[in-house]
Design an enzyme around this catalytic site. Structure first.
Site, PDB file in Angstrom:
ATOM      1  N   GLY A 211      11.250   4.503  14.711  1.00  0.00           N
ATOM      2  CA  GLY A 211       9.622   4.760  14.582  1.00  0.00           C
ATOM      3  C   GLY A 211       8.981   4.374  16.086  1.00  0.00           C
ATOM      4  N   ASN A 212       7.590   4.427  15.648  1.00  0.00           N
ATOM      5  CA  ASN A 212       7.001   3.816  16.962  1.00  0.00           C
ATOM      6  C   ASN A 212       5.467   3.143  16.343  1.00  0.00           C
ATOM      7  OD1 ASN A 212       4.427   6.152  17.053  1.00  0.00           O
ATOM      8  ND2 ASN A 212       6.166   7.254  17.163  1.00  0.00           N
ATOM      9  N   ARG A 213       4.791   2.608  17.321  1.00  0.00           N
ATOM     10  CA  ARG A 213       3.659   1.815  16.915  1.00  0.00           C
ATOM     11  C   ARG A 213       2.123   2.493  16.749  1.00  0.00           C
ATOM     12  NH1 ARG A 213       2.842  -2.450  21.323  1.00  0.00           N
ATOM     13  NH2 ARG A 213       0.987  -2.877  19.966  1.00  0.00           N
TER      14      ARG A 213
END
Ligand code: CTP
Length: 411
Positions: A211-213
């Site tokens: 995933g990412n932030r």
């Protein structure tokens, strides 16, 4: 809206009540007519006569009967005539009442009767401001569409140092001006805007993902602002933990593949596409493993394959839509890369932000961006994401209007 916008200024009981006089002057200087309502405790900090003299109108006070001699009900009547309601300073007590719909005085009754924009400038002791109850109340109010001018940090009247000091009158005036401008603007009326927000997650197995932030705050702010400006808005969101946006159709797409499919499906009924989502560039090759992969190995290499670049695919199939991308780049030297992305993906606009800074961007309520088109570059200084969203939409609306001169967009 009348030529001179009418502001209801609610003053509640805190030391910062004296700053409301400067705020009143600032609002008047900005061309607004101001009417003041004071709570009973506010009158213990400053006298109503001062506000009466400055505003040139009677101050509405709590202990005066709500029924005027012309049989009009004050809080309903005043609420109808005003364009915006500003509560400054807003005490913890008034915030709590607002969050719970309590109407036990003239000001809180007026707030409930007021259907237009409300701006609040909280002011209180640091501990009161940071208390979960206050923070929760502020979150509830934001969710309902109240605009909050955050208190600043500094030395407080109680001698403590910390956040809780009412924002400077100039910042409150700036926020009120912005909100009035937005009310006047319906410049996206008749346009269909598709916005993506959040960050996609690519499953590795039943419990893990890549995933990412991205929090989705920027995309959500854009969706809310576009709706306020009259657009029909659809919001395709990936893993965003935020309250629903009233009036906006929201579709959940957890992965890059799902987001791609939804965007392509909705493209024919779209006039403006804003890709604010952080879309994974890679996913697990051959799909995620079934169940949970156990450990029992020293190394683990996961084979990845590229996802489809949604914007590139949109460009290949595009039928005159206005295309906006976002470029999250590390450091200002990424500006050139953002520009090449705009060309490569054949976008009309790209919004550059610098992810090397910890005070803006991911997870933050603030951003600082550069809005690039083929012909221009606009620097938008650090501001709340809601303000950045308005400025991005100003630029989009302007570019779309300019283009409508050449090829009209379907209305
Ligand atoms: N985007 C997209 N489809 C993808 C990946 C990204 O449409 N599969 C969009 C994003 O929503 C964003 C823009 O493309 O609007 C960002 O471009 P991208 O090339 O992905 O840039 P970054 O991921 O920020 O950077 P890099 O290419 O360096 O990874």
């Amino acid at each position: 809206m009348a030529d001179r916008p009418v502001v209801l200024l609610g003053v509640t009981g805190g030391i910062a009540a004296y700053k409301a006089a400067e705020l009143l002057r600032g609002l008047q200087k900005a061309g607004m007519e101001v009417r003041v309502i004071m709570t009973r405790s506010a009158t213990q900090f400053v006298g109503p006569i001062m506000f009466e003299a400055l505003s040139g109108a009677p101050v509405r006070l709590d202990h005066v009967s709500e029924l005027r001699n012309d049989s009009k009900i004050t809080h309903v009547e005043d609420a109808q005539e005003a364009d915006i309601l500003v509560v400054a300073p807003a005490t913890a007590n008034t915030l709590a009442k607002m969050a719970n719909g309590v109407a036990d005085n003239l000001l809180t009754s007026m707030i409930l009767a007021f259907g237009k924009t409300v701006v609040i400038a909280p002011a209180m002791n640091t501990n009161m401001w940071q208390h979960p109850a206050t923070q929760q109340n502020v979150a509830v109010l934001r969710e309902r569409g109240v605009f909050v001018v955050e208190p600043g940090a500094g030395e407080l009247a109680c001698g403590d140092y910390g956040s809780g000091r009412m924002a400077e009158p100039d910042s409150i005036v700036a926020e009120v001006k912005l909100r009035l401008q937005v009310q006047r603007k319906r410049d996206l009326r008749g346009l269909r805007v598709l916005i993506t927000a959040g960050g996609t997650r690519e499953p590795i197995d039943a419990v893990r993902f890549i995933g990412n932030r991205s929090s989705g705050k920027m995309g959500f702010a854009l969706a809310r602002a576009a709706f306020d400006r009259g657009a029909a808005v659809q919001l395709i969101e990936a893993n965003v933990d935020m309250p629903a946006v009233p009036g906006v159709l929201q579709i959940e797409t957890p992965t890059a593949g799902a987001m791609h499919a939804e965007v392509m499906k909705r493209l024919p009924e779209t006039d403006i596409l804003i890709m604010a989502a952080a879309v994974a560039d890679y996913r697990v090759a051959d799909g995620p493993a079934g169940g949970k992969i156990g450990k029992g190995r020293d190394e683990w290499a996961i084979g990845l394959e590229a996802t489809t670049d949604i914007l590139c695919d949109v460009s290949a199939h595009h039928q005159g839509q206005f295309l906006v991308g976002f470029a999250a780049e590390y450091g200002l030297e990424g500006l050139g890369r953002a520009r090449s992305k705009m060309e490569h993906k054949q976008l009309d606009m790209i919004v550059f932000n610098d992810i090397s800074r910890s005070d803006i961007g991911f997870d933050s309520d603030y951003n600082e961006v550069r809005i690039l088109t083929r012909e221009s570059e606009v620097l938008v200084d650090k501001a709340p994401k809601e303000t950045i969203a308005e400025i991005i939409l100003d630029n989009i609306a302007q570019a779309v209007r300019a283009r409508q001169g050449e090829t009209p967009l379907p209305a």
